[in-house]
Design a protein around this motif. Structure first.
Motif, PDB file in Angstrom:
ATOM      1  N   TYR A 240       7.727   3.816 -12.804  1.00  0.00           N
ATOM      2  CA  TYR A 240       7.207   2.593 -13.196  1.00  0.00           C
ATOM      3  C   TYR A 240       8.012   1.674 -13.167  1.00  0.00           C
ATOM      4  O   TYR A 240       9.333   1.800 -13.610  1.00  0.00           O
ATOM      5  N   PRO A 241       7.701   0.552 -12.727  1.00  0.00           N
ATOM      6  CA  PRO A 241       6.443   0.104 -12.279  1.00  0.00           C
ATOM      7  C   PRO A 241       6.100   0.342 -10.574  1.00  0.00           C
ATOM      8  O   PRO A 241       7.406   0.589 -10.064  1.00  0.00           O
ATOM      9  N   ILE A 242       5.162   0.745 -10.256  1.00  0.00           N
ATOM     10  CA  ILE A 242       4.943   1.089  -8.599  1.00  0.00           C
ATOM     11  C   ILE A 242       4.241  -0.025  -8.103  1.00  0.00           C
ATOM     12  O   ILE A 242       3.077  -0.709  -8.606  1.00  0.00           O
ATOM     13  N   GLU A 243       4.930  -0.715  -7.050  1.00  0.00           N
ATOM     14  CA  GLU A 243       3.986  -1.780  -6.226  1.00  0.00           C
ATOM     15  C   GLU A 243       4.226  -1.334  -4.702  1.00  0.00           C
ATOM     16  O   GLU A 243       4.777  -0.298  -4.434  1.00  0.00           O
ATOM     17  N   ALA A 244       3.425  -2.180  -3.741  1.00  0.00           N
ATOM     18  CA  ALA A 244       3.308  -1.819  -2.430  1.00  0.00           C
ATOM     19  C   ALA A 244       3.489  -3.058  -1.774  1.00  0.00           C
ATOM     20  O   ALA A 244       3.057  -3.963  -2.100  1.00  0.00           O
ATOM     21  N   VAL A 245       4.389  -2.830  -0.519  1.00  0.00           N
ATOM     22  CA  VAL A 245       4.616  -3.849   0.322  1.00  0.00           C
ATOM     23  C   VAL A 245       4.099  -3.515   1.722  1.00  0.00           C
ATOM     24  O   VAL A 245       4.859  -2.189   2.123  1.00  0.00           O
ATOM     25  N   ALA A 246       3.752  -4.088   2.373  1.00  0.00           N
ATOM     26  CA  ALA A 246       3.537  -3.875   3.994  1.00  0.00           C
ATOM     27  C   ALA A 246       3.486  -4.993   4.679  1.00  0.00           C
ATOM     28  O   ALA A 246       3.458  -6.134   4.318  1.00  0.00           O
ATOM     29  N   THR A 247       3.805  -4.651   6.264  1.00  0.00           N
ATOM     30  CA  THR A 247       3.511  -5.650   7.082  1.00  0.00           C
ATOM     31  C   THR A 247       2.287  -6.317   7.024  1.00  0.00           C
ATOM     32  O   THR A 247       2.060  -7.602   6.690  1.00  0.00           O
ATOM     33  N   HIS A 248       1.323  -5.340   7.249  1.00  0.00           N
ATOM     34  CA  HIS A 248      -0.104  -5.753   7.524  1.00  0.00           C
ATOM     35  C   HIS A 248      -1.085  -5.502   6.202  1.00  0.00           C
ATOM     36  O   HIS A 248      -1.181  -4.341   6.153  1.00  0.00           O
ATOM     37  N   GLY A 249      -1.982  -6.388   5.910  1.00  0.00           N
ATOM     38  CA  GLY A 249      -2.986  -6.026   4.877  1.00  0.00           C
ATOM     39  C   GLY A 249      -4.227  -6.082   5.136  1.00  0.00           C
ATOM     40  O   GLY A 249      -4.822  -7.184   5.423  1.00  0.00           O
ATOM     41  N   LEU A 250      -4.836  -5.054   5.499  1.00  0.00           N
ATOM     42  CA  LEU A 250      -6.360  -5.030   5.690  1.00  0.00           C
ATOM     43  C   LEU A 250      -7.419  -4.517   4.925  1.00  0.00           C
ATOM     44  O   LEU A 250      -8.491  -4.714   4.865  1.00  0.00           O
ATOM     45  N   ALA A 251      -6.948  -4.351   3.339  1.00  0.00           N
ATOM     46  CA  ALA A 251      -7.484  -3.857   2.317  1.00  0.00           C
ATOM     47  C   ALA A 251      -8.506  -4.916   2.070  1.00  0.00           C
ATOM     48  O   ALA A 251      -8.164  -5.845   1.799  1.00  0.00           O
ATOM     49  N   THR A 252      -9.770  -4.500   1.496  1.00  0.00           N
ATOM     50  CA  THR A 252     -10.714  -5.055   0.978  1.00  0.00           C
ATOM     51  C   THR A 252     -10.337  -5.247  -0.652  1.00  0.00           C
ATOM     52  O   THR A 252      -9.427  -4.519  -1.090  1.00  0.00           O
ATOM     53  N   GLY A 263      -2.636   2.903 -10.283  1.00  0.00           N
ATOM     54  CA  GLY A 263      -1.105   2.558 -10.921  1.00  0.00           C
ATOM     55  C   GLY A 263      -0.473   1.612  -9.809  1.00  0.00           C
ATOM     56  O   GLY A 263       0.837   1.472 -10.097  1.00  0.00           O
ATOM     57  N   ILE A 264      -0.929   1.163  -8.890  1.00  0.00           N
ATOM     58  CA  ILE A 264      -0.101   0.331  -8.272  1.00  0.00           C
ATOM     59  C   ILE A 264      -0.328  -1.176  -8.511  1.00  0.00           C
ATOM     60  O   ILE A 264      -1.606  -1.809  -8.569  1.00  0.00           O
ATOM     61  N   SER A 265       0.678  -1.849  -9.108  1.00  0.00           N
ATOM     62  CA  SER A 265       0.398  -3.057 -10.115  1.00  0.00           C
ATOM     63  C   SER A 265       0.365  -4.358  -9.070  1.00  0.00           C
ATOM     64  O   SER A 265      -0.275  -5.326  -9.534  1.00  0.00           O
ATOM     65  N   ARG A 266       1.011  -4.143  -8.066  1.00  0.00           N
ATOM     66  CA  ARG A 266       1.103  -5.520  -7.095  1.00  0.00           C
ATOM     67  C   ARG A 266       1.198  -4.838  -5.704  1.00  0.00           C
ATOM     68  O   ARG A 266       1.838  -4.188  -5.355  1.00  0.00           O
ATOM     69  N   VAL A 267       0.282  -5.790  -4.809  1.00  0.00           N
ATOM     70  CA  VAL A 267       0.301  -5.404  -3.550  1.00  0.00           C
ATOM     71  C   VAL A 267       0.748  -6.742  -2.783  1.00  0.00           C
ATOM     72  O   VAL A 267      -0.007  -7.491  -2.875  1.00  0.00           O
ATOM     73  N   ARG A 268       1.718  -6.522  -1.702  1.00  0.00           N
ATOM     74  CA  ARG A 268       2.008  -7.895  -1.099  1.00  0.00           C
ATOM     75  C   ARG A 268       2.385  -7.562   0.309  1.00  0.00           C
ATOM     76  O   ARG A 268       2.857  -6.272   0.529  1.00  0.00           O
ATOM     77  N   THR A 269       1.968  -8.408   1.188  1.00  0.00           N
ATOM     78  CA  THR A 269       1.892  -8.156   2.598  1.00  0.00           C
ATOM     79  C   THR A 269       2.655  -9.510   3.402  1.00  0.00           C
ATOM     80  O   THR A 269       2.702 -10.559   2.510  1.00  0.00           O
TER      81      THR A 269
END
Ligand code: R5P
Length: 299
Positions: A240-252, A263-269
């Motif tokens: 905790y906390p769990i975040e996600a970072v990626a080059t490309h974001g295709l998610a809707t 549980g993924i509190s923040r997603v950044r690309t």
């Protein structure tokens, strides 16, 4: 040779950013969609060197318009036409996994090679094909790493305790290239994919994540299922906390909501694909790669 960056409507801001970083003019390509679904392309002005900016997420319609644009630029006298596609779709299907399937990577590579003198892309999803040059034989190919942009994005957010987690073996190069300059530990999982939204992830030594800030790193977030399955195991051990970072974001939006619920509190690309997760511009790393590869746009 005078250069212009040409933008399509969906990424006018990102193309203008690249043009400004390079010190070039940004010219919009006008697209008219007829009621029957056909597209009409209009190019306002021609330059000797054209950097046509368009990411190939949701690529089917975009590809036809790109080909129309490239042919029009060529007819108008452009001597070098480069496609700058920060996200290059159709790279995953590099073999026929089942009898009768198209080898999409080869077909799309050939199509682009027929119309463009080269392609510039960021973190292409290549597995069995080692290099972008193999997808575009005889053409200029420039592969840009987003690592520097992701490091810049994360620098103020991590502590020495932050753990970077890659969900599968393919993510290792991306995770390591971000972890090294930040001096962080990494944990790499193994993944088996059974279907578009059906993956199993195993994270060996996951106990190391207990009580720690975890950032999941991947090249592309598509449905988000890979990260969701990773997050479930991480939540279970108390990360905790769990975040996600990626080059490309295709998610809707729906995919992002499911990620949050798991549980993924923040997603950044990066802004390779414009959208809600875009948190850092990719223009600087693309401009640097163009200069390093002797593609010197002139204003
Ligand atoms: C696969 O090898 C890629 O690196 C990504 O992990 C994958 O494309 C993500 O897809 P999804 O978000 O649909 O699980």
């Amino acid at each position: 040779m005078k250069t212009a960056v040409y933008s399509f409507p969906e990424s006018g801001v990102e193309a203008a950013n690249l043009a400004a970083t390079l010190g070039n003019e940004c010219l919009p390509i006008a697209v008219h969609r007829f009621p029957d679904g056909e597209s009409l392309i209009r190019i306002p002005d021609y330059s000797a060197q054209a950097l046509v900016y368009r990411s190939l997420d949701h690529p089917n319609e975009k590809l036809v318009e790109l080909v129309l644009a490239a042919a029009t630029l060529r007819a108008g006298g452009c001597r070098q036409i480069m496609l700058v596609a920060p996200y290059l779709g159709y790279m995953r299907q590099d073999i026929a996994f089942n009898p009768g399937e198209a080898v999409s990577q080869r077909v799309i590579g050939d199509l682009l090679s027929n119309y463009f003198d080269g392609v510039v892309t960021v973190d292409p999803h290549l597995h069995r094909t080692a290099l972008l040059a193999d997808v575009l034989p005889g053409k200029i190919s420039v592969t840009v790493s987003a690592a520097a942009a992701l490091v810049e994005l994360l620098r103020g957010d991590v502590t020495r305790e932050t753990l970077l987690v890659g969900p599968d073996a393919e993510s290792r190069p991306w995770v390591e290239s971000v972890a090294k300059p930040l001096g962080l530990e990494v944990l790499i999982g193994t993944k088996v994919r059974y279907g578009d939204r059906d993956v199993k992830i195993e994270l060996i030594n996951i106990e190391d994540a207990a009580g720690r800030h975890v950032i999941l790193i991947d090249d592309v977030i598509s449905s988000g299922q890979t990260l969701i399955e990773s997050a479930k195991s991480l939540v279970a051990v108390g990360a905790y906390p769990i975040e996600a970072v990626a080059t490309h974001g295709l998610a809707t939006e729906a995919d992002l909501a499911r990620m949050k619920a798991n549980g993924i509190s923040r997603v950044r690309t990066t802004d390779s694909i414009p959208g809600r997760t875009a948190a850092i511009s990719i223009a600087k790393v693309i401009a640097e790669a163009l200069r390093c590869n002797d593609i010197y746009p002139h204003s």
